[in-house]
Design an enzyme around this catalytic site. Sequence first.
Site, short mmCIF file in Angstrom:
data_model
loop_
_atom_site.label_atom_id
_atom_site.label_comp_id
_atom_site.label_asym_id
_atom_site.label_seq_id
_atom_site.Cartn_x
_atom_site.Cartn_y
_atom_site.Cartn_z
N GLU A 100 -7.03 4.31 5.12
CA GLU A 100 -5.64 4.37 4.66
C GLU A 100 -4.77 5.11 5.68
O GLU A 100 -5.28 5.94 6.44
CB GLU A 100 -5.57 5.15 3.34
CG GLU A 100 -5.40 4.28 2.11
CD GLU A 100 -3.99 3.69 1.95
OE1 GLU A 100 -3.24 3.58 2.95
OE2 GLU A 100 -3.65 3.32 0.82
N ASP A 101 -3.48 4.83 5.66
CA ASP A 101 -2.57 5.56 6.54
C ASP A 101 -2.21 6.93 5.96
O ASP A 101 -2.28 7.94 6.62
CB ASP A 101 -1.30 4.74 6.83
CG ASP A 101 -0.63 4.20 5.56
OD1 ASP A 101 -1.17 4.41 4.45
OD2 ASP A 101 0.42 3.55 5.69
N ASP A 104 -0.33 10.08 -0.73
CA ASP A 104 0.80 10.88 -1.20
C ASP A 104 0.51 11.27 -2.64
O ASP A 104 -0.22 12.23 -2.89
CB ASP A 104 2.05 9.99 -1.04
CG ASP A 104 3.35 10.67 -1.39
OD1 ASP A 104 3.33 11.75 -1.97
OD2 ASP A 104 4.42 10.10 -1.12
N PHE A 153 8.99 12.54 4.41
CA PHE A 153 8.77 11.11 4.60
C PHE A 153 8.58 10.83 6.09
O PHE A 153 9.48 11.07 6.90
CB PHE A 153 9.94 10.29 4.03
CG PHE A 153 9.66 8.83 4.06
CD1 PHE A 153 8.85 8.25 3.09
CD2 PHE A 153 10.16 8.03 5.08
CE1 PHE A 153 8.55 6.90 3.12
CE2 PHE A 153 9.87 6.66 5.13
CZ PHE A 153 9.07 6.11 4.15
N ARG A 166 7.07 1.19 12.86
CA ARG A 166 5.60 1.20 12.87
C ARG A 166 5.05 1.34 14.28
O ARG A 166 3.94 1.80 14.48
CB ARG A 166 5.06 -0.11 12.28
CG ARG A 166 5.36 -0.30 10.80
CD ARG A 166 4.56 -1.48 10.28
NE ARG A 166 5.00 -1.98 8.99
CZ ARG A 166 4.64 -1.48 7.81
NH1 ARG A 166 3.83 -0.46 7.75
NH2 ARG A 166 5.09 -2.02 6.68
P1 5GP Z 1 0.73 7.05 -2.99
O1 5GP Z 1 0.35 5.92 -3.89
O2 5GP Z 1 -0.42 7.92 -2.58
O3 5GP Z 1 1.88 7.86 -3.56
O4 5GP Z 1 1.36 6.44 -1.71
C1 5GP Z 1 0.68 5.68 -0.85
C2 5GP Z 1 1.56 4.73 -0.09
O5 5GP Z 1 2.95 5.11 -0.12
C3 5GP Z 1 1.15 4.74 1.35
O6 5GP Z 1 0.12 3.81 1.61
C4 5GP Z 1 2.47 4.39 2.03
O7 5GP Z 1 2.63 2.99 2.04
C5 5GP Z 1 3.53 4.99 1.15
N1 5GP Z 1 3.94 6.32 1.64
C6 5GP Z 1 3.72 7.52 1.04
N2 5GP Z 1 4.24 8.52 1.76
C7 5GP Z 1 4.81 7.95 2.85
C8 5GP Z 1 5.52 8.47 3.99
O8 5GP Z 1 5.74 9.67 4.18
N3 5GP Z 1 5.94 7.55 4.91
C9 5GP Z 1 5.73 6.22 4.77
N4 5GP Z 1 6.20 5.42 5.72
N5 5GP Z 1 5.07 5.68 3.71
C10 5GP Z 1 4.62 6.55 2.77
#
Ligand code: 5GP
Length: 181
Positions: A100-101, A104, A153, A166
């Site tokens: 995963e990238d 959050d 973010f 990206r």
């Molecule tokens: P989660 O479900 O854990 O809240 O969020 C996961 C997804 O939200 C990540 O795979 C990404 O696509 C997006 N995301 C969460 N935080 C960030 C951030 O700081 N920057 C970006 N570009 N995407 C984020």
Amino acid sequence: MLKDDVGEILITEEELQARIAELGRAISADYQGKDLLAVCVLRGAVIFLSDLIRRITIPHEMDFMAVSSYGGTRTKSTGVVRILMDLTTNIEGRNVLIVEDIVDSGLTLSYILSNLKTRRPASLRTCTLLDKQECREVDVPLDYVGFVIPDKFVIGYGLDYDEKYRNLPFIGVLKPELYIE
Ligand code: 5GP
């Protein structure tokens, strides 16, 4: 220039590459003699995956899946996740590592984990480049973490804002005036 939209660089290209080399070494050691399948979550993790696998020294395969969160805002996910593109590999009996990238709230990865678990892999572990630990809403097991970052973010190195940025080789924060929550 895209770079001019960046207010702050959080992680430089050099720091990213050094940490990814360490992760590659750890994964290679842990999966030695095992049949590793790296599962990349599109689109954000694609740059990370491509650098990471070049630091993995054992034979392995890769596959891709794409997910999207419903609703929310441009910078927050809702946790209602939909599979846009599924794996082409049958993962039953395989040693799966989800790449995963960023994690959050944890909702996206939690959904992916429970979905893939039903397919009965031999093992299922997680690797994320970035961990926004303080934002966690659900507990998700993270086996490999590149960097713990603050609640900002971020963009670059695969991560987008409105599908852009990206291609930046570092992790940065956009100038506040450029984004709408
Ligand atoms: P989660 O479900 O854990 O809240 O969020 C996961 C997804 O939200 C990540 O795979 C990404 O696509 C997006 N995301 C969460 N935080 C960030 C951030 O700081 N920057 C970006 N570009 N995407 C984020």
